[in-house]
Design a protein around this motif. Structure first.
Motif, PDB file in Angstrom:
ATOM      1  N   GLY A  65       0.807  -1.211   0.000  1.00 35.65           N
ATOM      2  CA  GLY A  65       0.000   0.000   0.000  1.00 35.65           C
ATOM      3  C   GLY A  65       0.840   1.261   0.000  1.00 35.65           C
ATOM      4  N   ARG A 122      -6.931  -2.943   4.591  1.00 35.21           N
ATOM      5  CA  ARG A 122      -5.639  -2.264   4.459  1.00 35.21           C
ATOM      6  C   ARG A 122      -4.490  -3.135   4.958  1.00 35.21           C
ATOM      7  NH1 ARG A 122      -1.461  -0.817   3.623  1.00 35.21           N
ATOM      8  NH2 ARG A 122      -0.452   1.219   3.770  1.00 35.21           N
ATOM      9  N   ILE A 153      -4.019   5.135  -1.334  1.00 37.40           N
ATOM     10  CA  ILE A 153      -3.997   4.171  -0.238  1.00 37.40           C
ATOM     11  C   ILE A 153      -3.271   4.726   0.984  1.00 37.40           C
ATOM     12  CG2 ILE A 153      -3.181   1.893   0.486  1.00 37.40           C
ATOM     13  CD1 ILE A 153      -3.565   0.976  -2.417  1.00 37.40           C
ATOM     14  N   SER A 154      -2.124   5.375   0.766  1.00 39.58           N
ATOM     15  CA  SER A 154      -1.303   5.779   1.909  1.00 39.58           C
ATOM     16  C   SER A 154      -0.707   7.181   1.808  1.00 39.58           C
ATOM     17  CB  SER A 154      -0.150   4.779   2.069  1.00 39.58           C
ATOM     18  OG  SER A 154       0.717   4.851   0.944  1.00 39.58           O
ATOM     19  N   ASP A 169      -8.877   6.559   2.850  1.00 33.98           N
ATOM     20  CA  ASP A 169      -9.577   6.041   4.028  1.00 33.98           C
ATOM     21  C   ASP A 169      -9.431   6.926   5.259  1.00 33.98           C
ATOM     22  OD1 ASP A 169      -6.976   5.480   4.724  1.00 33.98           O
ATOM     23  OD2 ASP A 169      -7.196   3.301   4.726  1.00 33.98           O
ATOM     24  N   TYR A 192      -8.771  -1.906  -2.033  1.00 31.37           N
ATOM     25  CA  TYR A 192      -7.495  -1.242  -2.240  1.00 31.37           C
ATOM     26  C   TYR A 192      -6.783  -1.904  -3.420  1.00 31.37           C
ATOM     27  CZ  TYR A 192      -8.180   0.409   2.588  1.00 31.37           C
ATOM     28  OH  TYR A 192      -8.679   0.975   3.736  1.00 31.37           O
TER      29      TYR A 192
END
Length: 260
Positions: A71, A101, A208-209, A224, A232
């Motif tokens: 991620g 996740r 994602i991150s 998120d 994801y």
């Protein structure tokens, strides 16, 4: 007009056969699911972790075992190049998606992550899925690899999956980008405009991150942090085949990873 039709006839059938047939050939430089072997690591070596631009690699000091967070990973292969004994090797597996996740963290001898959504939601959305794409500060790489799925080469519409202009006509959101501060409120409003039941898909390391912008004060480290995410799809950017594979697993058109 005749020449146009003749040229189209000569081209033949151009849409990829996947998933009914084999997937298209991937480029030689494609980086898929990483394969880890901590047994090849030398004592106190942290070259792979030190060169990672997003701190995606961790090594347990007690056990010496490696973990790689796909991620966060940019799939730049800097860790693979820095590792002399080949403890980290990027494979050819393109199915990288996960529903949770924490499943994006790859460890040794760990099975591929599963794509699972609520059974009721899958029954409602599995036959026809309409998505509103939101670029929440992306660089347009993930957006480009998503948009190419609408071309004749991929023909996403044959699976009943289409992109729509209005969130009020959508079953869910497909989000790219790290969610910059300027896009946070827009994303929230777009999410609330989608009628329930709905799903949210985060595509790419940024969504994602936060990707290479992880920790920057002008972004929110992914979707998120603002809205709940159901799927994801990692990558920087993900290959169109990786995105397609994740979407098809989400709607139940193909089974768990490793099952075609």
């Amino acid at each position: 007009m005749f020449k146009v039709l003749q040229a189209r006839w000569q081209q033949g059938y151009r849409t990829v056969a996947y998933p009914e047939g084999p997937p298209p050939e991937l480029p030689a430089h494609f980086a898929g699911r990483p394969q880890l072997d901590s047994g090849k690591c030398t004592a106190d070596c942290r070259r792979c972790a030190d060169v990672c631009p997003t701190q995606a690699i961790q090594r347990d000091e007690a056990t010496g075992r490696l973990a790689l967070d796909t991620g966060r990973c940019l799939f730049c292969r800097a860790c693979e190049q820095a590792c002399g004994p080949d403890a980290i090797v990027f494979g050819r597996e393109f199915g990288l998606s996960a529903s949770r996740r924490e499943q994006l963290v790859v460890r040794e001898d760990q099975p591929a992550a599963a794509v699972e959504i609520d059974g009721v939601l899958r029954r409602v959305l599995g036959r026809s899925l309409r998505l509103r794409q939101v670029s929440a500060g992306g660089c347009n790489a993930c957006e480009a690899d998503t948009n190419v799925l609408n071309t004749v080469g991929w023909d996403l519409g044959r699976f009943g999956i289409q992109f729509v202009a209005s969130p009020r006509h959508a079953d869910g959101l497909l989000i790219t980008g790290p969610v910059t501060e300027n896009m946070r409120l827009a994303l929230e409003k777009t999410y609330h405009a989608v009628p329930a039941p709905k799903i949210v898909i985060a595509v790419g390391a940024c969504a994602i991150s936060g990707g290479p912008y992880l920790g920057h004060p002008e972004q929110h480290n992914g979707a998120d942090s603002v809205v709940p995410v159901d799927l994801y799809i990692p990558g920087c950017p993900p290959h169109p085949l990786t995105i397609l594979d994740g979407l098809l697993r989400l709607v139940g058109r193909i089974g768990p990873l490793g099952v075609r």
